[in-house]
Design a protein around this motif. Structure first.
Motif, mmCIF file in Angstrom:
data_model
loop_
_atom_site.group_PDB
_atom_site.id
_atom_site.type_symbol
_atom_site.label_atom_id
_atom_site.label_comp_id
_atom_site.label_asym_id
_atom_site.label_seq_id
_atom_site.Cartn_x
_atom_site.Cartn_y
_atom_site.Cartn_z
ATOM 1 N N CYS A 138 -8.705 -53.537 -3.790
ATOM 2 C CA CYS A 138 -9.880 -54.277 -4.268
ATOM 3 C C CYS A 138 -11.141 -53.710 -3.621
ATOM 4 N N SER A 139 -12.109 -53.346 -4.454
ATOM 5 C CA SER A 139 -13.318 -52.717 -3.934
ATOM 6 C C SER A 139 -14.266 -53.704 -3.264
ATOM 7 N N THR A 140 -13.971 -55.016 -3.405
ATOM 8 C CA THR A 140 -14.881 -56.028 -2.844
ATOM 9 C C THR A 140 -14.502 -56.433 -1.424
ATOM 10 N N VAL A 141 -13.467 -55.806 -0.862
ATOM 11 C CA VAL A 141 -13.083 -56.081 0.519
ATOM 12 C C VAL A 141 -12.995 -54.761 1.274
ATOM 13 N N SER A 142 -13.055 -54.847 2.592
ATOM 14 C CA SER A 142 -13.015 -53.635 3.424
ATOM 15 C C SER A 142 -12.248 -53.922 4.698
ATOM 16 N N ASP A 143 -11.976 -52.882 5.451
ATOM 17 C CA ASP A 143 -11.263 -53.056 6.714
ATOM 18 C C ASP A 143 -12.123 -53.851 7.695
ATOM 19 N N ALA A 144 -11.497 -54.783 8.399
ATOM 20 C CA ALA A 144 -12.225 -55.603 9.362
ATOM 21 C C ALA A 144 -12.812 -54.759 10.488
ATOM 22 N N GLY A 176 0.496 -51.917 13.136
ATOM 23 C CA GLY A 176 0.945 -52.142 11.771
ATOM 24 C C GLY A 176 0.231 -53.242 11.023
ATOM 25 N N ALA A 177 -0.652 -53.984 11.692
ATOM 26 C CA ALA A 177 -1.350 -55.086 11.016
ATOM 27 C C ALA A 177 -2.418 -54.540 10.071
ATOM 28 N N VAL A 178 -2.674 -55.309 9.012
ATOM 29 C CA VAL A 178 -3.771 -55.011 8.094
ATOM 30 C C VAL A 178 -4.743 -56.178 8.167
ATOM 31 N N ALA A 179 -5.975 -55.899 8.539
ATOM 32 C CA ALA A 179 -7.017 -56.925 8.627
ATOM 33 C C ALA A 179 -8.161 -56.525 7.700
ATOM 34 N N LEU A 180 -8.422 -57.376 6.710
ATOM 35 C CA LEU A 180 -9.443 -57.084 5.709
ATOM 36 C C LEU A 180 -10.500 -58.175 5.699
ATOM 37 N N VAL A 181 -11.717 -57.801 5.347
ATOM 38 C CA VAL A 181 -12.831 -58.737 5.350
ATOM 39 C C VAL A 181 -13.614 -58.622 4.045
ATOM 40 N N LEU A 206 -5.775 -66.594 6.384
ATOM 41 C CA LEU A 206 -6.471 -66.213 5.165
ATOM 42 C C LEU A 206 -7.554 -67.268 4.968
ATOM 43 N N PHE A 207 -8.766 -66.921 5.389
ATOM 44 C CA PHE A 207 -9.915 -67.817 5.303
ATOM 45 C C PHE A 207 -10.907 -67.226 4.300
ATOM 46 N N ALA A 208 -11.456 -68.073 3.426
ATOM 47 C CA ALA A 208 -12.398 -67.563 2.433
ATOM 48 C C ALA A 208 -13.297 -68.677 1.933
ATOM 49 N N ASP A 209 -14.512 -68.288 1.553
ATOM 50 C CA ASP A 209 -15.474 -69.264 1.053
ATOM 51 C C ASP A 209 -15.101 -69.785 -0.326
ATOM 52 N N THR A 210 -14.436 -68.933 -1.120
ATOM 53 C CA THR A 210 -14.096 -69.319 -2.489
ATOM 54 C C THR A 210 -12.687 -68.859 -2.847
ATOM 55 N N ASP A 211 -12.151 -69.440 -3.916
ATOM 56 C CA ASP A 211 -10.856 -69.040 -4.441
ATOM 57 C C ASP A 211 -10.863 -67.569 -4.840
ATOM 58 N N ARG A 212 -11.933 -67.115 -5.459
ATOM 59 C CA ARG A 212 -12.023 -65.726 -5.913
ATOM 60 C C ARG A 212 -11.942 -64.760 -4.738
ATOM 61 N N ILE A 213 -12.656 -65.071 -3.667
ATOM 62 C CA ILE A 213 -12.631 -64.196 -2.489
ATOM 63 C C ILE A 213 -11.244 -64.213 -1.854
ATOM 64 N N ALA A 214 -10.630 -65.389 -1.770
ATOM 65 C CA ALA A 214 -9.277 -65.477 -1.217
ATOM 66 C C ALA A 214 -8.300 -64.647 -2.045
ATOM 67 N N SER A 215 -8.434 -64.691 -3.367
ATOM 68 C CA SER A 215 -7.561 -63.924 -4.242
ATOM 69 C C SER A 215 -7.755 -62.425 -4.041
ATOM 70 N N PHE A 218 -6.109 -61.524 -0.734
ATOM 71 C CA PHE A 218 -4.652 -61.574 -0.853
ATOM 72 C C PHE A 218 -4.135 -60.365 -1.629
ATOM 73 N N ASP A 219 -4.749 -60.058 -2.762
ATOM 74 C CA ASP A 219 -4.317 -58.919 -3.571
ATOM 75 C C ASP A 219 -4.361 -57.621 -2.771
ATOM 76 N N ALA A 220 -5.468 -57.435 -2.044
ATOM 77 C CA ALA A 220 -5.628 -56.191 -1.288
ATOM 78 C C ALA A 220 -4.632 -56.097 -0.141
ATOM 79 N N LEU A 221 -4.317 -57.228 0.474
ATOM 80 C CA LEU A 221 -3.353 -57.222 1.578
ATOM 81 C C LEU A 221 -1.951 -56.884 1.084
ATOM 82 N N VAL A 222 -1.500 -57.560 0.043
ATOM 83 C CA VAL A 222 -0.119 -57.314 -0.415
ATOM 84 C C VAL A 222 0.016 -55.941 -1.046
ATOM 85 N N ALA A 223 -1.090 -55.383 -1.536
ATOM 86 C CA ALA A 223 -1.039 -54.035 -2.102
ATOM 87 C C ALA A 223 -0.668 -52.995 -1.042
#
Length: 281
Positions: A138-144, A176-181, A206-215, A218-223
């Motif tokens: 997902c292009s809307t998230v990046s590495d923490a 091995g952890a993946v942390a995305l923001v 998994l903390f997020a201001d909106t459902d869309r951001i949480a999704s 989540f998508d980017a992490l499981v990918a």
């Protein structure tokens, strides 16, 4: 002689947290591969071990995040030593350590009555969802790691009852952890961490201001871990979080009772899409 006189409770040494995590694995809790080191960083004084005639037989964590909030976890007595009062002894030690704190825990529903005897009251349920989830980059998230750590700590504090910089540094930095923001309009709007466990991976927090951001998170992490079994622990009051898990084909497999000794902390539960861990809150 009363065999309980041969039982002592003492503070753990650093390496002994590994033993607690091994016991947790034997109980079927599926801990993370590096949980011991991360947990210890939260509060080295908050881990206790019970010995009977020199043999470790019980453990408990009672982590104090600050002067007012703490969390109980890793409450285990080896099966062969249950029913002898050892669990109560180590429980009392942990509760004494957190006596001036609002203490939280995630307990199995069947034990709620026992926890109430120690002053805990039910706040809500946490539901564990599990499944092989599909995701996409997902292009809307990046590495923490691209973000100043202090900004992540500040955002985490909005969604958790206490500041926990020491814990977070280890949690997002574990092997091995993946942390995305997710950053929106120049500020943090959500973040998530995936860690490898004995079986599969867990996402939390998994903390997020909106459902869309949480999704998106989540998508980017499981990918990053295609084909792996994913576990997500969701507060039941957050309907959007439950919907997210179900959209990804995950099923409810377990639940806990989130309980506190005082009023539930004032945090925006609608921004908590995934609990960090049942052991440390």
């Amino acid at each position: 002689m009363d065999e309980r006189s041969d039982f002592i409770v003492r503070n753990m040494l650093a390496g002994e947290v590994d033993l607690s995590v091994e016991w947790a694995a034997s109980e079927g809790w599926n801990p993370g591969l590096h949980d011991a080191q991360c947990f210890w960083a939260a509060d080295p004084d908050g881990f206790f071990i019970g010995e009977w005639r020199g043999e470790p037989v019980a453990c408990l964590s009672a982590v104090a995040y600050d002067d007012s909030f703490g969390f109980i976890g890793l409450y285990i007595v080896k099966p062969a030593f249950r029913g002898r009062g050892f669990g109560l002894r180590i429980w009392q030690r942990g509760m004494d350590y957190l006596r001036n704190h609002n203490a939280g825990l995630d307990g199995v529903a069947a034990q709620q009555a026992n926890y109430r005897k120690s002053g805990f009251q039910l706040a809500y349920r946490n539901i564990r969802f599990q499944g092989v989830a599909q995701g996409a980059a997902c292009s809307t998230v990046s590495d923490a790691s691209d973000l100043p750590f202090e900004q992540l700590v500040d955002y985490d504090r909005q969604c958790f009852p206490a500041a926990r910089a020491r814990f977070l540094a280890g949690w997002i930095g574990q092997p091995g952890a993946v942390a995305l923001v997710a950053v929106r309009d120049g500020r943090v709007a959500g973040y998530g961490v995936l860690r490898h466990c004995r079986a599969g991976c867990k996402i939390g927090p998994l903390f997020a201001d909106t459902d869309r951001i949480a999704s998106d998170l989540f998508d980017a992490l499981v990918a990053r871990v295609p084909g792996e079994i994913i576990t997500l622990d969701v507060p039941e009051p957050n309907a959007a979080a439950i919907a997210l898990a179900k959209r990804h084909g995950m099923a409810s497999v377990f639940e806990t009772a989130r309980m506190y000794t005082q009023k539930p902390p004032t945090i925006p539960i609608d921004r908590v899409f995934g609990v960090t861990s049942f052991e440390l809150g």
